[in-house]
Design a protein around this motif. Sequence first.
Motif, PDB file in Angstrom:
ATOM      1  N   VAL A  92       0.860  -1.186   0.000  1.00 57.30           N
ATOM      2  CA  VAL A  92       0.000   0.000   0.000  1.00 57.30           C
ATOM      3  C   VAL A  92       0.893   1.232   0.000  1.00 57.30           C
ATOM      4  CG1 VAL A  92      -1.719   1.298   1.325  1.00 57.30           C
ATOM      5  CG2 VAL A  92      -1.885  -1.199   1.168  1.00 57.30           C
ATOM      6  N   LYS A  93       0.590   2.188  -0.827  1.00 61.83           N
ATOM      7  CA  LYS A  93       1.504   3.320  -1.065  1.00 61.83           C
ATOM      8  C   LYS A  93       1.231   4.566  -0.212  1.00 61.83           C
ATOM      9  CE  LYS A  93       2.990   0.787  -4.516  1.00 61.83           C
ATOM     10  NZ  LYS A  93       4.014  -0.235  -4.253  1.00 61.83           N
ATOM     11  N   HIS A  94       0.149   4.581   0.552  1.00 57.46           N
ATOM     12  CA  HIS A  94      -0.138   5.709   1.425  1.00 57.46           C
ATOM     13  C   HIS A  94      -0.109   5.269   2.883  1.00 57.46           C
ATOM     14  CE1 HIS A  94      -2.124   7.702  -2.182  1.00 57.46           C
ATOM     15  NE2 HIS A  94      -1.361   8.661  -1.703  1.00 57.46           N
ATOM     16  N   PHE A  95       0.405   6.130   3.747  1.00 57.38           N
ATOM     17  CA  PHE A  95       0.479   5.885   5.181  1.00 57.38           C
ATOM     18  C   PHE A  95      -0.921   5.833   5.779  1.00 57.38           C
ATOM     19  CE2 PHE A  95       1.768   8.004   9.447  1.00 57.38           C
ATOM     20  CZ  PHE A  95       1.926   6.772  10.059  1.00 57.38           C
ATOM     21  N   LYS A  96      -1.209   4.756   6.519  1.00 54.33           N
ATOM     22  CA  LYS A  96      -2.476   4.654   7.243  1.00 54.33           C
ATOM     23  C   LYS A  96      -2.176   4.770   8.726  1.00 54.33           C
ATOM     24  CE  LYS A  96      -6.676   1.967   7.895  1.00 54.33           C
ATOM     25  NZ  LYS A  96      -7.480   0.789   7.487  1.00 54.33           N
ATOM     26  N   PHE A  97      -2.883   5.654   9.403  1.00 50.73           N
ATOM     27  CA  PHE A  97      -2.556   5.924  10.797  1.00 50.73           C
ATOM     28  C   PHE A  97      -3.776   6.421  11.567  1.00 50.73           C
ATOM     29  CE2 PHE A  97      -2.085   9.856   8.492  1.00 50.73           C
ATOM     30  CZ  PHE A  97      -2.617  10.819   9.337  1.00 50.73           C
ATOM     31  N   VAL A  98      -3.626   6.405  12.876  1.00 46.89           N
ATOM     32  CA  VAL A  98      -4.582   7.081  13.750  1.00 46.89           C
ATOM     33  C   VAL A  98      -3.776   8.052  14.606  1.00 46.89           C
ATOM     34  CG1 VAL A  98      -6.260   5.216  13.798  1.00 46.89           C
ATOM     35  CG2 VAL A  98      -4.396   5.216  15.455  1.00 46.89           C
ATOM     36  N   PRO A  99      -4.325   9.218  14.921  1.00 46.14           N
ATOM     37  CA  PRO A  99      -3.576  10.168  15.754  1.00 46.14           C
ATOM     38  C   PRO A  99      -3.484   9.681  17.194  1.00 46.14           C
ATOM     39  CG  PRO A  99      -5.773  10.993  15.291  1.00 46.14           C
ATOM     40  CD  PRO A  99      -5.618   9.767  14.469  1.00 46.14           C
ATOM     41  N   ALA A 100      -2.361   9.932  17.819  1.00 43.97           N
ATOM     42  CA  ALA A 100      -2.196   9.587  19.228  1.00 43.97           C
ATOM     43  C   ALA A 100      -3.140  10.438  20.078  1.00 43.97           C
ATOM     44  CB  ALA A 100      -0.751   9.814  19.651  1.00 43.97           C
ATOM     45  N   GLU A 101      -3.496   9.917  21.239  1.00 38.64           N
ATOM     46  CA  GLU A 101      -4.402  10.643  22.118  1.00 38.64           C
ATOM     47  C   GLU A 101      -3.791  11.961  22.578  1.00 38.64           C
ATOM     48  OE1 GLU A 101      -5.680   8.173  25.297  1.00 38.64           O
ATOM     49  OE2 GLU A 101      -6.626   6.689  23.998  1.00 38.64           O
ATOM     50  N   ARG A 105       1.902  12.824  17.481  1.00 37.28           N
ATOM     51  CA  ARG A 105       2.392  11.542  16.956  1.00 37.28           C
ATOM     52  C   ARG A 105       1.281  10.813  16.194  1.00 37.28           C
ATOM     53  NH1 ARG A 105       3.507   6.299  19.178  1.00 37.28           N
ATOM     54  NH2 ARG A 105       2.389   6.894  21.069  1.00 37.28           N
ATOM     55  N   ARG A 106       1.653  10.166  15.110  1.00 39.07           N
ATOM     56  CA  ARG A 106       0.716   9.393  14.299  1.00 39.07           C
ATOM     57  C   ARG A 106       1.050   7.907  14.447  1.00 39.07           C
ATOM     58  NH1 ARG A 106       1.187  12.018   8.473  1.00 39.07           N
ATOM     59  NH2 ARG A 106       3.358  11.436   8.854  1.00 39.07           N
ATOM     60  N   ILE A 107       0.075   7.117  14.796  1.00 44.97           N
ATOM     61  CA  ILE A 107       0.287   5.703  15.084  1.00 44.97           C
ATOM     62  C   ILE A 107      -0.135   4.867  13.889  1.00 44.97           C
ATOM     63  CG2 ILE A 107      -0.293   3.800  16.624  1.00 44.97           C
ATOM     64  CD1 ILE A 107      -0.931   5.912  18.761  1.00 44.97           C
ATOM     65  N   HIS A 108       0.798   4.059  13.382  1.00 41.84           N
ATOM     66  CA  HIS A 108       0.547   3.188  12.242  1.00 41.84           C
ATOM     67  C   HIS A 108      -0.657   2.289  12.470  1.00 41.84           C
ATOM     68  CE1 HIS A 108       0.990  -1.051  10.937  1.00 41.84           C
ATOM     69  NE2 HIS A 108       1.199  -0.517   9.765  1.00 41.84           N
ATOM     70  N   PRO A 176      10.394  -6.056   9.477  1.00 40.29           N
ATOM     71  CA  PRO A 176      11.379  -5.562  10.447  1.00 40.29           C
ATOM     72  C   PRO A 176      10.765  -4.828  11.627  1.00 40.29           C
ATOM     73  CG  PRO A 176      12.144  -5.168   8.223  1.00 40.29           C
ATOM     74  CD  PRO A 176      10.734  -5.676   8.100  1.00 40.29           C
ATOM     75  N   SER A 177       9.639  -4.171  11.421  1.00 39.47           N
ATOM     76  CA  SER A 177       8.998  -3.471  12.541  1.00 39.47           C
ATOM     77  C   SER A 177       8.535  -4.450  13.610  1.00 39.47           C
ATOM     78  CB  SER A 177       7.820  -2.624  12.045  1.00 39.47           C
ATOM     79  OG  SER A 177       6.826  -3.446  11.453  1.00 39.47           O
ATOM     80  N   ALA A 178       8.172  -5.673  13.204  1.00 39.59           N
ATOM     81  CA  ALA A 178       7.790  -6.695  14.178  1.00 39.59           C
ATOM     82  C   ALA A 178       8.990  -7.117  15.019  1.00 39.59           C
ATOM     83  CB  ALA A 178       7.188  -7.905  13.465  1.00 39.59           C
ATOM     84  N   VAL A 179      10.158  -7.124  14.400  1.00 39.84           N
ATOM     85  CA  VAL A 179      11.383  -7.429  15.137  1.00 39.84           C
ATOM     86  C   VAL A 179      11.628  -6.356  16.191  1.00 39.84           C
ATOM     87  CG1 VAL A 179      13.887  -7.737  14.955  1.00 39.84           C
ATOM     88  CG2 VAL A 179      12.381  -8.669  13.187  1.00 39.84           C
ATOM     89  N   LEU A 180      11.424  -5.100  15.835  1.00 41.07           N
ATOM     90  CA  LEU A 180      11.644  -3.993  16.768  1.00 41.07           C
ATOM     91  C   LEU A 180      10.664  -4.032  17.936  1.00 41.07           C
ATOM     92  CD1 LEU A 180      12.280  -1.105  14.212  1.00 41.07           C
ATOM     93  CD2 LEU A 180      13.981  -2.305  15.598  1.00 41.07           C
ATOM     94  N   ARG A 181       9.487  -4.623  17.716  1.00 42.46           N
ATOM     95  CA  ARG A 181       8.475  -4.703  18.779  1.00 42.46           C
ATOM     96  C   ARG A 181       8.590  -5.972  19.617  1.00 42.46           C
ATOM     97  NH1 ARG A 181       5.091  -3.262  14.381  1.00 42.46           N
ATOM     98  NH2 ARG A 181       4.289  -5.399  14.363  1.00 42.46           N
ATOM     99  N   ALA A 182       9.386  -6.930  19.175  1.00 39.99           N
ATOM    100  CA  ALA A 182       9.433  -8.241  19.816  1.00 39.99           C
ATOM    101  C   ALA A 182      10.019  -8.171  21.224  1.00 39.99           C
ATOM    102  CB  ALA A 182      10.250  -9.204  18.960  1.00 39.99           C
ATOM    103  N   ASN A 183       9.516  -9.029  22.101  1.00 36.20           N
ATOM    104  CA  ASN A 183      10.070  -9.117  23.456  1.00 36.20           C
ATOM    105  C   ASN A 183      11.506  -9.620  23.414  1.00 36.20           C
ATOM    106  OD1 ASN A 183       7.706  -8.219  24.718  1.00 36.20           O
ATOM    107  ND2 ASN A 183       6.839 -10.281  24.725  1.00 36.20           N
ATOM    108  N   ASP A 184      11.739 -10.648  22.594  1.00 38.03           N
ATOM    109  CA  ASP A 184      13.097 -11.166  22.396  1.00 38.03           C
ATOM    110  C   ASP A 184      13.560 -10.696  21.023  1.00 38.03           C
ATOM    111  OD1 ASP A 184      15.464 -12.569  22.081  1.00 38.03           O
ATOM    112  OD2 ASP A 184      14.678 -14.435  22.919  1.00 38.03           O
TER     113      ASP A 184
END
Length: 210
Positions: A92-101, A105-108, A176-184
């Motif tokens: 998908v070529k456009h960023f999809k996000f929701v604004p932080a409370e 910051r914009r949350i993917h 790669p973003s899943a790697v950055l979020r991983a516990n290990d």
Amino acid sequence: MGAERYVPAGADLDELRTAAASCQGCDLHENATQTVFGAGPADARVVIVGEVPGDQEDREGEPFVGPAGRLLDRALAEAGIDRSLVYVTNAVKHFKFVPAERGKRRIHKTPSRTEVVACRPWLDAELDRVGPELVVALGATAAKSLLGQDFRVTKQRGSVLPMPDREERVVATVHPSAVLRANDREAAYQGLLADLTVAAKEMGQRTTRR
């Protein structure tokens, strides 16, 4: 809804990139800063497909320039794949996000199946112009876009598979973003590296220009 009417027939990558900047094939264009098209050599042997641009990619207009992109660079280098010889893009070529409370910051947010299907004509056009021998899908959204809704990255990652209705082969792995979020994080990174090594071996250890 769909990008097909915006894709110029017979266009090269530069012409596709220009045309994609005006795409309104789904509602995501309304809030994104800009279209984030693919980047890399037109004769790449490998195309890497991610999910959707992140916040930094949306601002800069280039794919994989944020933290996940830097981790991908590291993993590609360790696997023996030169990123400068690889074409990188997103399903998908456009960023999809929701604004932080709080704050700006914009949350993917993961794109819907409808949005992925709407954007598929751009990905097909990129694959047609580049003509890669192998496609690496990063994450479930990219993998399902290429291999169908029944595909499960957790069960089928790291295998060389045929792409339905196309000649390219696909290796799927985690984003790669899943790697950055991983516990290990180290274990997750080693899994990504192992899958990219499969892709490198499939291409003859190292990607080179044709």
